[in-house]
Structure formats: structure tokens, C-alpha cells
Write an enzyme that holds these catalytic residues in place. Structure first.
Site, mmCIF file in Angstrom:
data_model
loop_
_atom_site.group_PDB
_atom_site.id
_atom_site.type_symbol
_atom_site.label_atom_id
_atom_site.label_comp_id
_atom_site.label_asym_id
_atom_site.label_seq_id
_atom_site.Cartn_x
_atom_site.Cartn_y
_atom_site.Cartn_z
ATOM 1 C CG ASN A 13 -1.510 1.258 1.156
ATOM 2 O OD1 ASN A 13 -1.571 2.254 0.466
ATOM 3 N ND2 ASN A 13 -2.540 1.352 2.524
ATOM 4 C CE LYS A 15 0.387 3.903 4.430
ATOM 5 N NZ LYS A 15 0.057 3.402 6.258
ATOM 6 C CG HIS A 99 -5.568 2.229 5.181
ATOM 7 N ND1 HIS A 99 -4.992 3.468 6.388
ATOM 8 C CD2 HIS A 99 -4.884 1.410 5.062
ATOM 9 C CE1 HIS A 99 -3.741 2.065 6.186
ATOM 10 N NE2 HIS A 99 -3.377 1.588 5.950
ATOM 11 C CD GLU A 101 -2.366 5.900 6.914
ATOM 12 O OE1 GLU A 101 -2.497 5.611 5.503
ATOM 13 O OE2 GLU A 101 -1.825 4.616 7.556
ATOM 14 C CD GLU A 171 -3.420 -2.250 7.119
ATOM 15 O OE1 GLU A 171 -2.471 -2.862 7.045
ATOM 16 O OE2 GLU A 171 -3.975 -1.056 7.278
ATOM 17 N N GLY A 177 3.087 2.325 10.881
ATOM 18 C CA GLY A 177 3.828 3.653 10.534
ATOM 19 C C GLY A 177 4.423 3.831 12.040
ATOM 20 C CB SER A 217 5.561 -1.825 12.034
ATOM 21 O OG SER A 217 4.349 -0.452 12.005
HETATM 22 P P1 13P Z 1 3.211 0.413 7.530
HETATM 23 O O1 13P Z 1 4.061 -0.710 6.617
HETATM 24 O O2 13P Z 1 3.799 1.513 7.458
HETATM 25 O O3 13P Z 1 2.509 -0.040 8.780
HETATM 26 O O4 13P Z 1 1.537 0.615 6.918
HETATM 27 C C1 13P Z 1 1.016 -0.483 7.299
HETATM 28 C C2 13P Z 1 -0.704 -0.122 6.438
HETATM 29 O O5 13P Z 1 -0.382 1.077 6.792
HETATM 30 C C3 13P Z 1 -0.897 -1.319 4.999
HETATM 31 O O6 13P Z 1 -1.696 -0.335 4.926
#
Ligand code: 13P
Length: 257
Positions: A13, A15, A99, A101, A171, A177, A217
Site C-alpha cells: 500500500n 499510500k 483503511h 487512515e 491492521e 507506521g 510495520s
Molecule cells: P506500515 O507498514 O508503514 O506500518 O503501514 C501499514 C499499512 O497501513 C498498510 O496498509
């Protein structure tokens, strides 16, 4: 992983990262180091504007392209939005839905998530449905209640044959992150709980056929242990998916046996 019953899927992903030019560069670097034989499916989910560039760049690599969002209406006066049919027509195979976010910054609710899942399935693509708890919710001991609600809402009104086409990504928000990963046991416990919810709703055959990823992560160091868990069928990877060498190391971890 359990390849007998379901696919292992490693998905990046991206982002809001990388330009179209950087997308091409990433694909060229990946091509050199990507293993030829893969026991897992590989997906790269990119920003809308980079989808055509990604489709061109990853062609011949057995890497499917995904989107990071979609709008649920078919067409009409929705300035700035992108429909499932538009994505499908380009050649997109997967769409990330819900997601954390998007839930956090763009007000995406369980009801909206459900509408988007329906739209993606109707267009003939695979939704990657994201669920997960915050640190406060984990500490309050409501993780599984919350995730069960998210799963039931996301799948409301969806028949069994379409649920088989869905991918679920667990997640935990506190692991995204942050460099903090859920332990392999924590990840498996929730992924197993998700499968149990699907079993209650749709029966054992459907439940065992659904791919359930872990995200938060995931990196070359922890991927092998996470993917060795029986109910963790892949990863949804943010930061580590932006670097071809790290992404390939995770693919290799899923390629074992
Ligand atoms: P990270 O791997 O950067 O923690 O992000 C995970 C994520 O949100 C994947 O959709």
C-alpha cells in the site's frame, strides 16, 4: 499461511507516495530482483493517478495492480471521485477499502465501507477490507468485539460466493507506521477471530478460503514469523513496500516451503 485452502497475498500500500516517474523506476528495480517462481500473489496498490503508469511498468511481472480507494456510486455528479467501473476498465484487480487512515482522516464509516465493498465486487474486482483497533480499544479489551462489528458491517448483504473474492486485512492502528508490530501470536489471534466470524456467517468452506492479511510495520525482519502463523495469509505493507529490496524480502518470506 495455509496454501491448501487459500491464496497467500503480499500487497504493498503505497499510500500518498511516489510520482508516475518513480513508479516506473520502482518497477524496473523490482523486475531485476523479483523471484521468477512465486507461491504467493503480489499486488501493488498505488495512488489513482499512477495506475496507468503502474499497469504499464509492472506488465509481464505477474504483479497485480490495486487502487487505494474508490467511490461507491456508479457515475454522476460527484466531483473528484473515481468509480469502481473506471478502475476495472483500466485493469485494476484489487481495491483497498476502509483503511484506518481513510476512517480517521476522511470520515469513512462502516456503512460507507460496506457500500464500497459492494461496488468493488459488483465491478468484478477484489476488495481488500481493512479492520483494526486503536491502542485504547485494545487496552479496554474490546478488540475482538470491535473487529467482529467491522467485519459484519463490511460484509452485510454480501452473498457467500462473493465473500470468497474478498481479502481481509487486519491492521491494528497502533502498529501502522509506528515500527511497533503486533506479535505473531496477537496477529494470529485476531486473524483467527476474523475467520471464526466469517465461519459463523457463511460456514466453514467459505471461512477457510478467505485470505486474511496482517498489516502494521511488517518488514523483512518480522515477516517470516508473522507469515508462519496458520491464519495469517499475507501482508498489507506500507513503508517497507516503497523499497524494492525490502518488498522482495517480504515476498521471499512468503515464498518459503
Ligand atoms: P506500515 O507498514 O508503514 O506500518 O503501514 C501499514 C499499512 O497501513 C498498510 O496498509
Amino acid at each position: 499461511m495455509n496454501r491448501r485452502y487459500r491464496k497467500t497475498i503480499i500487497a504493498g500500500n503505497w499510500k500518498m507516495n511516489k510520482t508516475a516517474t518513480e513508479t516506473k523506476k520502482f518497477a524496473e528495480e523490482l523486475k531485476v530482483i523479483l523471484p521468477k517462481a512465486k507461491w504467493c500473489d503480489v499486488v501493488v496498490c498505488v495512488p489513482f493517478v499512477n495506475i496507468p503508469a503502474a499497469l504499464r511498468a509492472f506488465k509481464d511481472m505477474r504483479v497485480a495492480i490495486g487502487a487505494e480507494n474508490v467511490f461507491y456510486e456508479k457515475s454522476g455528479a460527484y466531483t473528484g471521485e473515481v468509480s469502481a467501473d473506471m478502475l476495472k476498465d483500466l485493469g485494476v484487480k484489487y481495491v483497498i477499502i476502509g483503511h484506518s487512515e481513510r476512517r480517521q482522516y476522511f470520515g469513512e464509516t462502516d456503512v460507507i465501507v460496506n457500500k464500497k465493498v459492494q461496488a468493488v465486487l459488483e465491478a468484478g474486482m477484489h476488495p481488500i477490507i481493512c479492520v483494526g483497533e486503536s491502542l485504547e480499544q485494545r487496552e479496554m479489551g474490546v478488540t475482538m468485539d470491535l473487529i467482529t462489528l467491522q467485519i459484519k458491517s463490511a460484509l452485510a448483504g454480501i452473498p457467500a460466493e462473493k465473500v470468497r473474492k474478498c481479502v481481509i486485512a487486519y491492521e491494528p492502528i497502533w502498529a501502522i507506521g509506528t515500527g511497533k508490530t503486533a506479535t505473531a501470536e496477537q496477529a494470529n489471534e485476531v486473524c483467527n477471530g476474523i475467520r471464526t466470524t466469517i465461519r459463523h456467517l457463511y460456514g466453514a468452506r467459505v471461512a477457510r478460503s478467505v485470505t486474511i492479511q496482517y498489516g502494521g510495520s511488517m518488514n523483512p525482519k518480522n515477516a517470516e514469523e508473522l507469515l508462519a502463523q496458520p491464519d495469517v495469509d499475507g501482508g498489507l505493507i506500507g513503508g517497507a513496500a516503497l523499497k524494492p529490496d525490502q518488498f522482495v524480502e517480504i515476498i521471499n518470506a512468503a515464498n518459503q516451503e
